[in-house]
Design an enzyme around this catalytic site. Structure first.
Site, PDB file in Angstrom:
ATOM      1  N   CYS A 199     -10.279  -4.482   0.562  1.00 17.20           N
ATOM      2  CA  CYS A 199     -11.327  -3.469   0.698  1.00 17.20           C
ATOM      3  C   CYS A 199     -12.295  -3.573  -0.485  1.00 17.20           C
ATOM      4  O   CYS A 199     -12.056  -4.301  -1.453  1.00 17.20           O
ATOM      5  CB  CYS A 199     -10.712  -2.078   0.786  1.00 17.20           C
ATOM      6  SG  CYS A 199     -10.092  -1.438  -0.789  1.00 17.20           S
ATOM      7  N   GLU A 243      -3.131  -4.685  -3.018  1.00 19.04           N
ATOM      8  CA  GLU A 243      -3.723  -5.569  -4.016  1.00 19.04           C
ATOM      9  C   GLU A 243      -3.760  -4.907  -5.386  1.00 19.04           C
ATOM     10  O   GLU A 243      -3.389  -5.505  -6.401  1.00 19.04           O
ATOM     11  CB  GLU A 243      -5.155  -5.951  -3.618  1.00 19.04           C
ATOM     12  CG  GLU A 243      -5.255  -6.654  -2.293  1.00 19.04           C
ATOM     13  CD  GLU A 243      -5.488  -5.724  -1.108  1.00 19.04           C
ATOM     14  OE1 GLU A 243      -4.757  -4.699  -0.978  1.00 19.04           O
ATOM     15  OE2 GLU A 243      -6.375  -6.012  -0.293  1.00 19.04           O
ATOM     16  N   ASN A 291       0.840  -1.194   0.000  1.00 20.53           N
ATOM     17  CA  ASN A 291       0.000   0.000   0.000  1.00 20.53           C
ATOM     18  C   ASN A 291       0.875   1.244   0.000  1.00 20.53           C
ATOM     19  O   ASN A 291       1.953   1.277   0.589  1.00 20.53           O
ATOM     20  CB  ASN A 291      -0.998  -0.005   1.158  1.00 20.53           C
ATOM     21  CG  ASN A 291      -0.388  -0.172   2.532  1.00 20.53           C
ATOM     22  OD1 ASN A 291       0.496  -0.987   2.744  1.00 20.53           O
ATOM     23  ND2 ASN A 291      -0.870   0.597   3.489  1.00 20.53           N
ATOM     24  N   CYS A 338     -10.773  -2.634  -3.961  1.00 19.22           N
ATOM     25  CA  CYS A 338      -9.910  -3.706  -4.470  1.00 19.22           C
ATOM     26  C   CYS A 338     -10.738  -4.894  -4.943  1.00 19.22           C
ATOM     27  O   CYS A 338     -10.428  -5.508  -5.968  1.00 19.22           O
ATOM     28  CB  CYS A 338      -8.908  -4.138  -3.407  1.00 19.22           C
ATOM     29  SG  CYS A 338      -7.606  -2.917  -3.151  1.00 19.22           S
TER      30      CYS A 338
END
Length: 129
Positions: free
Chosen positions: A84, A53, A40, A87
């Site tokens: 999330c 991701e 991230n 994603c």
């Protein structure tokens, strides 16, 4: 699977998370065997943040990969951390048969599919006339 988890854990350490301090790593396995990692990357404008991701997926697509087997996601959480909503949407559109392996840094794992994580997904082909 152990190799992919290790790769996701290593990617997690590269995360840029100065605001949340929540570091996530991902390892995406393409159908041809290549593995793309991601972490991230946060931004003060949170909407500009990119999750691990999507970072892995965008790297893979930019390198020409279009078919994928599985993604491993690792975070330092009590329970394995799912992707999330954003994603999930991006993953299901590009890799609708993707296996999703969620893991934490303590060795717990959970396996599901992207279609189970986002049932009745918003996909362009559903809206064609």
């Amino acid at each position: 699977m152990k190799k992919l988890i290790a790769m996701a854990k290593a990617a997690r350490l590269k995360a840029y998370a100065p605001y949340s301090k929540f570091k996530v790593g991902a390892a995406l396995e393409a159908a041809d065997g290549r593995v793309f990692t991601g972490c991230n990357v946060e931004n003060a404008s949170y909407a500009a943040t990119c999750c691990a991701e999507r970072t892995a997926l965008y790297k893979a697509v930019s390198e020409g990969a279009r078919s994928f087997k599985r993604i491993v996601i690792v975070a330092d959480t009590k329970k394995p951390c799912p992707p999330c909503g954003i994603c999930r949407q991006v993953l299901v559109e590009i890799a609708p048969k993707l296996e999703v392996v969620m893991a934490n840094t303590h060795g717990c794992t959970s396996v599901t599919s992207i279609s189970e994580l986002i049932p009745n997904a918003f996909l362009a082909d559903r809206f064609k006339r």
